[in-house]
Design a protein around this motif. Structure first.
Motif, mmCIF file in Angstrom:
data_model
loop_
_atom_site.group_PDB
_atom_site.id
_atom_site.type_symbol
_atom_site.label_atom_id
_atom_site.label_comp_id
_atom_site.label_asym_id
_atom_site.label_seq_id
_atom_site.Cartn_x
_atom_site.Cartn_y
_atom_site.Cartn_z
ATOM 1 N N ASN A 114 0.807 -1.217 0.000
ATOM 2 C CA ASN A 114 0.000 0.000 0.000
ATOM 3 C C ASN A 114 0.838 1.263 0.000
ATOM 4 O OD1 ASN A 114 -2.254 -1.623 0.083
ATOM 5 N ND2 ASN A 114 -2.672 -1.262 2.240
ATOM 6 N N GLU A 115 1.909 1.279 0.780
ATOM 7 C CA GLU A 115 2.698 2.495 0.966
ATOM 8 C C GLU A 115 3.765 2.719 -0.105
ATOM 9 O OE1 GLU A 115 2.143 4.893 3.266
ATOM 10 O OE2 GLU A 115 0.365 3.745 3.843
ATOM 11 N N PHE A 116 4.330 1.649 -0.638
ATOM 12 C CA PHE A 116 5.449 1.794 -1.564
ATOM 13 C C PHE A 116 5.123 1.400 -2.994
ATOM 14 C CE2 PHE A 116 7.510 1.933 2.491
ATOM 15 C CZ PHE A 116 8.548 2.828 2.306
ATOM 16 N N LEU A 117 4.313 0.394 -3.159
ATOM 17 C CA LEU A 117 4.023 -0.092 -4.509
ATOM 18 C C LEU A 117 2.739 0.493 -5.070
ATOM 19 C CD1 LEU A 117 5.042 -3.832 -4.050
ATOM 20 C CD2 LEU A 117 6.450 -1.912 -4.822
ATOM 21 N N LYS A 118 1.897 1.018 -4.199
ATOM 22 C CA LYS A 118 0.638 1.674 -4.577
ATOM 23 C C LYS A 118 -0.253 0.729 -5.380
ATOM 24 C CE LYS A 118 1.997 5.537 -2.704
ATOM 25 N NZ LYS A 118 1.519 5.872 -1.418
ATOM 26 N N ASP A 119 -0.895 1.248 -6.430
ATOM 27 C CA ASP A 119 -1.853 0.447 -7.197
ATOM 28 C C ASP A 119 -1.190 -0.545 -8.126
ATOM 29 O OD1 ASP A 119 -4.023 1.637 -5.996
ATOM 30 O OD2 ASP A 119 -4.141 3.233 -7.478
ATOM 31 N N GLY A 120 -0.066 -0.195 -8.666
ATOM 32 C CA GLY A 120 0.643 -1.102 -9.555
ATOM 33 C C GLY A 120 -0.034 -1.257 -10.896
ATOM 34 N N ASN A 121 0.680 -1.881 -11.804
ATOM 35 C CA ASN A 121 0.140 -2.135 -13.141
ATOM 36 C C ASN A 121 0.633 -3.480 -13.662
ATOM 37 O OD1 ASN A 121 2.801 -1.555 -13.569
ATOM 38 N ND2 ASN A 121 2.472 0.104 -15.007
ATOM 39 N N ASP A 122 0.731 -4.431 -12.769
ATOM 40 C CA ASP A 122 1.226 -5.758 -13.099
ATOM 41 C C ASP A 122 0.058 -6.621 -13.579
ATOM 42 O OD1 ASP A 122 2.353 -8.291 -13.128
ATOM 43 O OD2 ASP A 122 3.317 -8.084 -11.188
#
Length: 191
Positions: A114-122
């Motif tokens: 939640n804090e570092f990778l956020k929503d992502g796009n993987d």
């Protein structure tokens, strides 16, 4: 095929046994990322195919500290510490950290995502979506990785105004790459 799968299971388990007692990896963040992320694919497939009889997520080193290393070697606004030849980028994909949070019920993994990778796009976020595990921030901001003898001192994970000081000590006994950066330190402040 059974022999190949069996040998793969044994070797990946051996790889996970090389994680330090605090979740660290002697060759640095980039190699931690590569080893753990590629292992997660095999571990998930094998767990599904064997109805959890062969579950690499139960490896004690992985289960106890699935993301402690990327969390504690993170640098505000910069990714991660660039000891060894890791490059200093953000470690882990959203899908991998989702899977680790779910499999280990680890709140720190959910917090890191939640804090570092956020929503992502993987694309694999479709298969391993955001975990329902309750996020839990680290109890302390500093850490000494006892197995590899790295240390990170700071008061906050995200504020670039706060000083971060990290160092690499210990022995130069990495059997794989043997990086000669013992004594290297990093001071981060305001980027």
């Amino acid at each position: 095929l059974t022999d190949v799968v069996s040998e793969s299971y044994n070797r990946i388990n051996n790889l996970l046994n090389e994680l330090g007692i605090d979740g660290d990896w002697q060759e640095g963040g980039g190699y931690w990322n590569y080893g753990v992320s590629t292992s997660v694919f095999f571990a998930d497939a094998l767990k599904r195919l064997t109805d959890s009889k062969y579950n690499l997520f139960e490896n004690e080193r992985l289960k106890n500290n699935p993301v402690a290393f990327p969390v504690y070697i993170s640098v505000p606004g910069k990714g991660s510490l660039n000891f060894e030849d890791s490059g200093g980028g953000t470690l882990g994909s959203t899908s991998m950290v989702n899977k680790l949070a779910d499999e280990t019920s680890n709140g720190l993994a959910a917090w890191y995502r939640n804090e570092f990778l956020k929503d992502g796009n993987d694309i694999f976020d479709i298969i391993w979506p955001k975990s329902s595990v309750k996020p839990a921030a680290p109890a302390t901001a500093s850490r000494h990785f006892r197995t590899i003898d790295w240390w990170v001192m700071r008061s906050d994970f995200k504020n670039e105004e706060n000083v971060l000081l990290a160092g690499k000590a210990g022995k130069n006994d990495d059997p794989h790459h043997g990086h000669l950066d013992i004594g290297h330190f990093i001071l981060s402040w305001r980027g």
